[in-house]
Design a protein around this motif. Sequence first.
Motif, mmCIF file in Angstrom:
data_model
loop_
_atom_site.group_PDB
_atom_site.id
_atom_site.type_symbol
_atom_site.label_atom_id
_atom_site.label_comp_id
_atom_site.label_asym_id
_atom_site.label_seq_id
_atom_site.Cartn_x
_atom_site.Cartn_y
_atom_site.Cartn_z
ATOM 1 N N GLN A 6 87.234 39.167 24.117
ATOM 2 C CA GLN A 6 87.797 40.505 24.251
ATOM 3 C C GLN A 6 86.870 41.546 23.620
ATOM 4 O OE1 GLN A 6 91.588 39.862 22.379
ATOM 5 N NE2 GLN A 6 92.636 39.634 24.336
ATOM 6 N N THR A 9 83.789 42.044 25.801
ATOM 7 C CA THR A 9 84.160 42.815 26.984
ATOM 8 C C THR A 9 84.367 44.284 26.639
ATOM 9 O OG1 THR A 9 85.178 40.861 27.961
ATOM 10 C CG2 THR A 9 85.826 42.998 28.868
ATOM 11 N N ALA A 10 85.012 44.558 25.511
ATOM 12 C CA ALA A 10 85.241 45.938 25.083
ATOM 13 C C ALA A 10 83.916 46.651 24.824
ATOM 14 C CB ALA A 10 86.106 45.962 23.832
ATOM 15 N N ARG A 12 80.946 45.923 26.109
ATOM 16 C CA ARG A 12 80.271 46.132 27.401
ATOM 17 C C ARG A 12 80.892 47.305 28.161
ATOM 18 N NH1 ARG A 12 79.666 39.851 29.248
ATOM 19 N NH2 ARG A 12 77.875 39.378 27.928
ATOM 20 N N THR A 13 82.201 47.412 28.111
ATOM 21 C CA THR A 13 82.885 48.510 28.792
ATOM 22 C C THR A 13 82.481 49.851 28.197
ATOM 23 O OG1 THR A 13 84.771 47.093 29.330
ATOM 24 C CG2 THR A 13 85.141 49.472 29.391
ATOM 25 N N LEU A 14 82.526 49.971 26.875
ATOM 26 C CA LEU A 14 82.145 51.223 26.225
ATOM 27 C C LEU A 14 80.689 51.578 26.522
ATOM 28 C CD1 LEU A 14 83.976 50.813 22.812
ATOM 29 C CD2 LEU A 14 84.462 52.527 24.572
ATOM 30 N N SER A 16 78.917 50.682 29.097
ATOM 31 C CA SER A 16 78.764 51.059 30.506
ATOM 32 C C SER A 16 79.239 52.479 30.765
ATOM 33 C CB SER A 16 79.516 50.077 31.411
ATOM 34 O OG SER A 16 80.905 50.281 31.332
ATOM 35 N N LEU A 17 80.117 52.998 29.910
ATOM 36 C CA LEU A 17 80.595 54.370 30.023
ATOM 37 C C LEU A 17 79.710 55.353 29.264
ATOM 38 C CD1 LEU A 17 84.429 53.745 29.648
ATOM 39 C CD2 LEU A 17 83.182 54.362 31.735
#
Length: 66
Positions: A6, A9-10, A12-14, A16-17
Amino acid sequence: MNIDRQRITAVRTLESLGYTYEGGELWKPPLGPSAAPLLDHSRKLAMALSALFEAYEGVYDMAMPH
């Protein structure tokens, strides 16, 4: 899903933004042009639809007998 996955993933998400982490408690948002052009487009579309609905409402009100 385990906590390590988790967290990865968090992060990577941040990233990518466009967010960056420089130590400390908070991530910093991207500066400059929007990192989320889809959100900008969605807002513009919502404003256009709102204007269209308002115009339609005016035509409908004029057509209906009072």
